[in-house]
Structures are given as structure tokens and as C-alpha cells.
Write a protein that holds these residues in place. Structure first.
Motif, short mmCIF file in Angstrom:
data_model
loop_
_atom_site.label_atom_id
_atom_site.label_comp_id
_atom_site.label_asym_id
_atom_site.label_seq_id
_atom_site.Cartn_x
_atom_site.Cartn_y
_atom_site.Cartn_z
N PRO A 1 54.58 -32.29 62.19
CA PRO A 1 53.33 -31.52 62.12
C PRO A 1 53.13 -30.69 63.38
CG PRO A 1 52.86 -33.79 62.68
CD PRO A 1 54.33 -33.72 62.38
N MET B 1 51.40 -29.73 66.62
CA MET B 1 50.67 -30.60 67.54
C MET B 1 49.71 -29.80 68.42
SD MET B 1 51.83 -33.62 66.74
CE MET B 1 51.40 -34.72 68.11
N PRO C 1 48.18 -34.55 66.39
CA PRO C 1 48.51 -33.61 65.31
C PRO C 1 47.32 -32.74 64.93
CG PRO C 1 49.17 -35.85 64.74
CD PRO C 1 48.29 -35.95 65.95
N HIS D 1 49.65 -39.12 61.98
CA HIS D 1 50.15 -37.99 61.20
C HIS D 1 50.25 -38.33 59.72
CE1 HIS D 1 54.27 -39.82 61.23
NE2 HIS D 1 53.82 -40.31 62.38
#
Length: 419
Positions: free
Chosen positions: A262, A264, A365, A389
Motif C-alpha cells: 500500500p 505509505m 498506510p 494494512h
């Protein structure tokens, strides 16, 4: 080859919550951690008697997932006063954490009368039952504000600073639904600092384990074998387990499992010592004018809230910088930070002592739309994943994902969950 029921890779909040739930159901669990401390992105550095958290963090002491995972009372949570101080160049505006305070701020000159109705429509999900709160299509914060006609000073000098404070969001691309969930949690919970720093949260989880966390173990690979459990390759040998839970940071999880990484959020945090606190208030001071006036997004005298963050006779000030899109974390200079803190607190900062500085390009995230809650934690053949996440990017989200991963492991192994 060493053997165990379950290997949990990573001693962050998610991994520790998962391990505790598994042990409570009678399984033998080994927690493998590469670093010398527990907590992952949640932690505190003790420097010359000052407790400097790794980033601008707090714990929602009233959140049900937090209360289910830790003994909140034992953390001795010190409440953060709800709201924020808008440190505007023409004077302070204190915005207490209530709808009435926001309306009063609009009427004080930061907005137009019609903005009140627009804001009420924008926050309508907060007044819906939980089951209906996330109904409808998701969108970014920017799109939601545009759709409701919210612009001008109320958007730029009140809402955007709030989003920087709570979500480290500079570009307004956070999920609108996630923002509503976060605001609901703040309204219903109790943001607080543990009396001895955020490190107390993972420390408590770790101390509750039957078997101590094994530090200094670098996991190099994880192999699934149908019907034969999981093989974990470490820098010290191989471990055989009936199941393995990868509860590392997203980048390490991706390298071990092949999952996507993902986006960040980055955050830079500065910590200063002073004999005289610049304020007695217990709420954050925010920069309502944005990056054009300096790198600091918000600042807080943490020792006003939790006195043991500083030695006797000293006070501790934290200041956070949220990078603008396309800019690296930690590019601000100490001189820039001191100058802006002098403006924010209306005081001389030249004699403040720099205690610590922490620049983290992957603080947590992002939550981009569409918001997806409860991402899959069971990857099949005895391999599982946990972390914020997989849920909402937050400490409660990490705890919830650990609990979900533990439940999935117990179901896979045919073990009864503890009532």
C-alpha cells in the motif's frame, strides 16, 4: 528442525495481539522479531530521561478493539484535551472538539453562514447507525468537500489542518468513509497518551505472552506445503509450524508473501526540551496556513498531558511535519522548525534543547477510496497475514487484524477459540 504450532513473524501490535489470542486457546506460539524491541511502528525512545514516541501517536483508550486487546487502566492513559488550537498569524482560535465549537468558529469569521448547513450535510454519516454509516460509494476527502460545496477558509484553515493532524493527509486523497470512521472513533473514544509512552502498549502485549518474543531473528522466506504445514527459513536455521502468521510491515510482508504494497504516509517528528512550557494547554496547536508558512503541521506540549514524558523540572514539546506530495520526508531544517515553533507558540525557542528527531517515510498506510475493511487474512495452506494494512491504518486496526488472523488460524487448525 525446530517445530511449533504457530510462528508469528513480527512483534508489532498486530503480531503480539495475534500471538496472545492463539496462546489463550492453548497453542504453542513462537514470535520471531528482527529488531531488539517490540512494537514495530509503535514505540518510544528514552533519551536523557525524555520519552520520545516514534512519530505523533496516541491511543484511543475508549476504542473497543483496544480495550479487548490490552489492560487500558494499567497503561494509565492521560487524556488529550479534545480539539485543536488554530495558531493563526492574527491570533489563536481554540476549536474544542464539538459541533457547536465548529459552528462558533465559522461565525467568528472563518466561514459563511451557508457553510454551517454544508458541514452538517458533509458530516451526515456520523449521525447514522453503524450499519448505514458506510453506505454508498466512497470518494476522496477532496471530492466529498467539493460535492458539498465546502471551500474557502473553513476548508483550508480548519478542515485541512485537522486532516493533517489526524491522518497526516496533505493532498486530501484520504477515503471520505475512513475519515468519517476516524471522526466517529474520536468523538466516541478518549484519545490519550500512556503515562510512560506509547512503547507501553506493545510492552504490555509482549509481557502477557507465555513464551518471550525471540529477538534478532531475520526471516528470509516462508514456504507452504499442503498437508505438511509451513517452513520458515531464518538466518539461524529452519522452523516447522502448523501455521505461520506474517505480521510485519507491509514492505516486508510483500517480500515474503508477494502481496501488493500500500501507499505509505510519511511523517517527521521533532522533540524539544524546555524548562518553561510555552503553554499549559493539553491540545495540539496546528498551523492553519499550510506549508507556505513553514514545514510544521502541528505541535503539542506532551509533558502537559503526560508529565513523565519529561524529567522533573523539564518539559517536552513535539512538532510534526507532513511532507507535501512529491517531497521527501525530513527535508526541513532545525532552523526552519525552531522559527515556526516560535511563531506557533509566540515564544523564543532558541534556547530549547533538541532531544530527538525521527523521520519515517512509512509511518502508516494510506486509506484511499474505496475503503475496504476486513481484507483477507487467510492466504491458504497454513499461511496468514496480519497488520493494519489488512484493516484500517490505526492501532485499533492492527489489533483487530491480529485478532482476526488468530481466529482464522484456529479455524484452519480445528482448535476451539477461547470463549
Amino acid at each position: 528442525m525446530d517445530a511449533t504450532d504457530v510462528a508469528v513473524i513480527g512483534a508489532g501490535v498486530a503480531g503480539l495481539a495475534c500471538a496472545r489470542a492463539l496462546e489463550q486457546s492453548g497453542l504453542h506460539v513462537r514470535v520471531l522479531e528482527r529488531s531488539a524491541r517490540v512494537g514495530g511502528r509503535v514505540g518510544t525512545d528514552l533519551i536523557d530521561g525524555f520519552r520520545c514516541d516514534r512519530g505523533f501517536q496516541w491511543i484511543n483508550a475508549g476504542h473497543p478493539d483496544v480495550r479487548a486487546a490490552v489492560d487500558v487502566a494499567a497503561l494509565n492513559p492521560r487524556p488529550v484535551e479534545p480539539g485543536m488550537v488554530l495558531a493563526h498569524p492574527d491570533g489563536y482560535r481554540i476549536l474544542h472538539g464539538s459541533q457547536a465549537a465548529l459552528i462558533a468558529t465559522i461565525r467568528s469569521g472563518l466561514g459563511q453562514p451557508q457553510d454551517i448547513a454544508r458541514l452538517l450535510r458533509w458530516t451526515e454519516p456520523l449521525r447514522k447507525p453503524p450499519a448505514r454509516m458506510l453506505a454508498g460509494a466512497d470518494m476522496t476527502l477532496a471530492e466529498s468537500l467539493d460535492r458539498h460545496g465546502i471551500s474557502g477558509r473553513i476548508r483550508e484553515e480548519v478542515l485541512r489542518p485537522f486532516f493533517r493532524l489526524v491522518f497526516a493527509d496533505e493532498d486530501l486523497r484520504t477515503s471520505y468513509q475512513f475519515a468519517m470512521l476516524g471522526m466517529q472513533a474520536l468523538r466516541m473514544g478518549m484519545p490519550a497518551l500512556p503515562a510512560l509512552g506509547m512503547q507501553a502498549v506493545p510492552n504490555q502485549l509482549a509481557l502477557g505472552l507465555d513464551h518471550p518474543v525471540e529477538h534478532g531473528i531475520d526471516v528470509l522466506g516462508v514456504t507452504r506445503s499442503t498437508g505438511e504445514g509451513v517452513r520458515i527459513l531464518t538466518d539461524g536455521g529452519k522452523i516447522s509450524a502448523r501455521a505461520a502468521v506474517v505480521a510485519t510491515d507491509p514492505t516486508t510482508a510483500s517480500s515474503l508473501l508477494g502481496l501488493g504494497i500500500p501507499t505509505m504516509r510519511g511523517l517527521s517528528t521533532w522533540w524539544f526540551a524546555t524548562e518553561v512550557p510555552p503553554t499549559t494547554m493539553k491540545m495540539p496547536f496546528v498551523n492553519p496556513m499550510g506549508p507556505a508558512t513553514g514545514p510544521i503541521s502541528h505541535a503539542l506540549v506532551v509533558s502537559n498531558i503526560a508529565p513523565r514524558y519529561a524529567p522533573t523540572g523539564q518539559h517536552l514539546v513535539s512538532a510534526c511535519s507532513v511532507p507535501t506530495p512529491g517531497k521527501d520526508v525530513g527535508t526541513e531544517t532545525e532552523a526552519e522548525v525552531r522559527a515556526q515553533l516560535a511563531q506557533i507558540f509566540r515564544t523564543d525557542t532558541s534556547r530549547w534543547g533538541l532531544v530527538n528527531r525521527n523521520a519515517h517515510s512509512a509511518a502508516w498506510p494510506t486509506a484511499r477510496p474505496p475503503l475496504i475493511l476486513g481484507r483477507e487474512v487467510d492466504l491458504g495452506d497454513g499461511l496468514f497475514v496480519a497488520g493494519d494494512h489488512r484493516e484500517t491504518p490505526s492501532i485499533p486496526g492492527a489489533m483487530r487484524s491480529g485478532q482476526r488472523a488468530a481466529a482464522a488460524v484456529l479455524e484452519e487448525l480445528g482448535e476451539p477459540a477461547k470463549p
